[in-house]
Design a protein around this motif. Sequence first.
Motif, PDB file in Angstrom:
ATOM      1  N   GLY A 219       0.834  -1.195   0.000  1.00 14.02           N
ATOM      2  CA  GLY A 219       0.000   0.000   0.000  1.00 14.02           C
ATOM      3  C   GLY A 219       0.866   1.240   0.000  1.00 14.02           C
ATOM      4  N   ALA A 220       0.278   2.377  -0.259  1.00 13.12           N
ATOM      5  CA  ALA A 220       1.029   3.620  -0.441  1.00 13.12           C
ATOM      6  C   ALA A 220       1.875   3.997   0.785  1.00 13.12           C
ATOM      7  N   LEU A 221       1.257   3.976   1.962  1.00 11.23           N
ATOM      8  CA  LEU A 221       1.998   4.364   3.162  1.00 11.23           C
ATOM      9  C   LEU A 221       3.014   3.298   3.557  1.00 11.23           C
ATOM     10  N   ARG A 222       2.611   2.042   3.481  1.00 13.80           N
ATOM     11  CA  ARG A 222       3.501   0.936   3.864  1.00 13.80           C
ATOM     12  C   ARG A 222       4.763   0.938   2.995  1.00 13.80           C
ATOM     13  N   LEU A 223       4.609   1.115   1.689  1.00 15.39           N
ATOM     14  CA  LEU A 223       5.752   1.079   0.776  1.00 15.39           C
ATOM     15  C   LEU A 223       6.609   2.340   0.904  1.00 15.39           C
ATOM     16  N   THR A 224       5.965   3.478   1.164  1.00 19.06           N
ATOM     17  CA  THR A 224       6.734   4.708   1.362  1.00 19.06           C
ATOM     18  C   THR A 224       7.661   4.573   2.558  1.00 19.06           C
ATOM     19  N   GLU A 225       7.137   4.034   3.662  1.00 19.55           N
ATOM     20  CA  GLU A 225       7.957   3.866   4.862  1.00 19.55           C
ATOM     21  C   GLU A 225       9.038   2.814   4.660  1.00 19.55           C
ATOM     22  N   LYS A 226       8.734   1.806   3.873  1.00 22.38           N
ATOM     23  CA  LYS A 226       9.674   0.696   3.679  1.00 22.38           C
ATOM     24  C   LYS A 226      10.827   1.059   2.749  1.00 22.38           C
ATOM     25  N   PHE A 227      10.531   1.851   1.708  1.00 25.50           N
ATOM     26  CA  PHE A 227      11.542   2.103   0.693  1.00 25.50           C
ATOM     27  C   PHE A 227      11.916   3.583   0.513  1.00 25.50           C
ATOM     28  N   LEU A 228      11.028   4.508   0.855  1.00 24.10           N
ATOM     29  CA  LEU A 228      11.275   5.909   0.550  1.00 24.10           C
ATOM     30  C   LEU A 228      11.308   6.796   1.785  1.00 24.10           C
ATOM     31  N   ALA A 229      11.560   6.193   2.935  1.00 24.33           N
ATOM     32  CA  ALA A 229      11.555   6.954   4.189  1.00 24.33           C
ATOM     33  C   ALA A 229      12.600   8.066   4.187  1.00 24.33           C
ATOM     34  N   SER A 230      13.706   7.847   3.483  1.00 22.35           N
ATOM     35  CA  SER A 230      14.779   8.854   3.431  1.00 22.35           C
ATOM     36  C   SER A 230      14.680   9.736   2.200  1.00 22.35           C
ATOM     37  N   GLY A 231      13.593   9.595   1.465  1.00 18.27           N
ATOM     38  CA  GLY A 231      13.409  10.389   0.263  1.00 18.27           C
ATOM     39  C   GLY A 231      13.523   9.548  -0.997  1.00 18.27           C
ATOM     40  N   TYR A 232      13.125  10.152  -2.094  1.00 18.37           N
ATOM     41  CA  TYR A 232      13.124   9.427  -3.368  1.00 18.37           C
ATOM     42  C   TYR A 232      14.513   9.350  -3.980  1.00 18.37           C
TER      43      TYR A 232
ATOM     44  N   ASP B  37      16.403   6.906  -7.425  1.00 20.14           N
ATOM     45  CA  ASP B  37      16.129   5.915  -8.464  1.00 20.14           C
ATOM     46  C   ASP B  37      16.348   4.506  -7.940  1.00 20.14           C
ATOM     47  N   GLU B  38      17.395   4.325  -7.122  1.00 23.85           N
ATOM     48  CA  GLU B  38      17.702   2.999  -6.585  1.00 23.85           C
ATOM     49  C   GLU B  38      16.586   2.510  -5.668  1.00 23.85           C
ATOM     50  N   ALA B  39      16.098   3.398  -4.802  1.00 19.97           N
ATOM     51  CA  ALA B  39      15.020   3.023  -3.885  1.00 19.97           C
ATOM     52  C   ALA B  39      13.750   2.696  -4.654  1.00 19.97           C
ATOM     53  N   PHE B  40      13.481   3.470  -5.694  1.00 14.10           N
ATOM     54  CA  PHE B  40      12.288   3.219  -6.503  1.00 14.10           C
ATOM     55  C   PHE B  40      12.371   1.858  -7.197  1.00 14.10           C
ATOM     56  N   LEU B  41      13.540   1.520  -7.735  1.00 12.74           N
ATOM     57  CA  LEU B  41      13.720   0.231  -8.407  1.00 12.74           C
ATOM     58  C   LEU B  41      13.556  -0.924  -7.422  1.00 12.74           C
ATOM     59  N   LYS B  42      14.074  -0.755  -6.206  1.00 14.50           N
ATOM     60  CA  LYS B  42      13.909  -1.790  -5.174  1.00 14.50           C
ATOM     61  C   LYS B  42      12.434  -1.967  -4.838  1.00 14.50           C
ATOM     62  N   MET B  43      11.708  -0.867  -4.721  1.00 17.77           N
ATOM     63  CA  MET B  43      10.275  -0.935  -4.430  1.00 17.77           C
ATOM     64  C   MET B  43       9.527  -1.612  -5.571  1.00 17.77           C
ATOM     65  N   ASN B  44       9.902  -1.276  -6.801  1.00 17.09           N
ATOM     66  CA  ASN B  44       9.253  -1.852  -7.964  1.00 17.09           C
ATOM     67  C   ASN B  44       9.471  -3.369  -8.023  1.00 17.09           C
ATOM     68  N   ARG B  45      10.696  -3.795  -7.728  1.00 17.63           N
ATOM     69  CA  ARG B  45      10.990  -5.231  -7.715  1.00 17.63           C
ATOM     70  C   ARG B  45      10.208  -5.937  -6.615  1.00 17.63           C
ATOM     71  N   PHE B  46      10.092  -5.289  -5.463  1.00 12.26           N
ATOM     72  CA  PHE B  46       9.341  -5.862  -4.346  1.00 12.26           C
ATOM     73  C   PHE B  46       7.870  -6.042  -4.717  1.00 12.26           C
ATOM     74  N   ILE B  47       7.284  -5.015  -5.333  1.00 11.65           N
ATOM     75  CA  ILE B  47       5.880  -5.092  -5.740  1.00 11.65           C
ATOM     76  C   ILE B  47       5.680  -6.226  -6.742  1.00 11.65           C
ATOM     77  N   ASN B  48       6.557  -6.285  -7.753  1.00 12.72           N
ATOM     78  CA  ASN B  48       6.429  -7.343  -8.760  1.00 12.72           C
ATOM     79  C   ASN B  48       6.530  -8.730  -8.149  1.00 12.72           C
ATOM     80  N   ASP B  49       7.422  -8.872  -7.178  1.00 10.82           N
ATOM     81  CA  ASP B  49       7.586 -10.167  -6.524  1.00 10.82           C
ATOM     82  C   ASP B  49       6.334 -10.555  -5.748  1.00 10.82           C
ATOM     83  N   GLN B  50       5.680  -9.560  -5.141  1.00 11.70           N
ATOM     84  CA  GLN B  50       4.488  -9.817  -4.338  1.00 11.70           C
ATOM     85  C   GLN B  50       3.271 -10.165  -5.189  1.00 11.70           C
ATOM     86  N   ILE B  51       3.225  -9.645  -6.414  1.00 16.94           N
ATOM     87  CA  ILE B  51       2.002  -9.816  -7.208  1.00 16.94           C
ATOM     88  C   ILE B  51       2.170 -10.749  -8.403  1.00 16.94           C
TER      89      ILE B  51
END
Length: 204
Positions: A158-171, A173-187
């Motif tokens: 979810g939006a808040l859960r993923l923001t805290e998990k991957f973007l807590a220190s700010g946006y 490109d590396e953090a975004f790619l990690k989040m994207n891979r995590f989402i793809n793995d989950q779905i």
Amino acid sequence: MKLGVIDIGTNSMRLLIADIVENNLINRKKYVNTTRIGQGVDKNGYITLEAMDRNINALKEYREKCIECKCEKIYCLGTSAIRDSKNKEEFLKRAKEEANIDVEVIEGSKEAELGFLGVINGINKKDDILVLDIGGGSTEFIFGNVDGIKKSKSVNIGALRLTEKFLASGYTDEAFLKMNRFINDQIKEIISDLKKENINCICG
């Protein structure tokens, strides 16, 4: 009959006030308050005192709004962040004692069902549809039609859960790619199942 329904989401709390006439909702009024009860839940497993206070105050305000609008009944549902928190009983107790609100914590499958019913009752198509309900703590995938749900799945993305998990220190490109891979793995399993139903889904 006039009803008030409160939805305590991970990121926001929503109130719907409406009259029920012949099983239809009319004279609808909607209110949204960004209360972030899920702040820190994914990382620490607990609803913080700050988040709890914030949401109890919002519940009090919504209850007063329901009373002002002369609601005959008030229903309140808690979703992802509350059901995942280790101190949810403390929150439920405070909600009852301080706001006089009984909070029903629903499972992901029930959340998916209610979301699907809300969509299907607002359209006229009889074809199969895929409903994605993206919240602050979870996302529900629901596939079905007017006859009912064929498949559903709730995942903790979810939006808040993923923001805290991957973007807590700010946006970055590396953090975004990690989040994207995590989402793809989950779905990926969900996408595979939906493709078997000839639903065109793109994961990327």
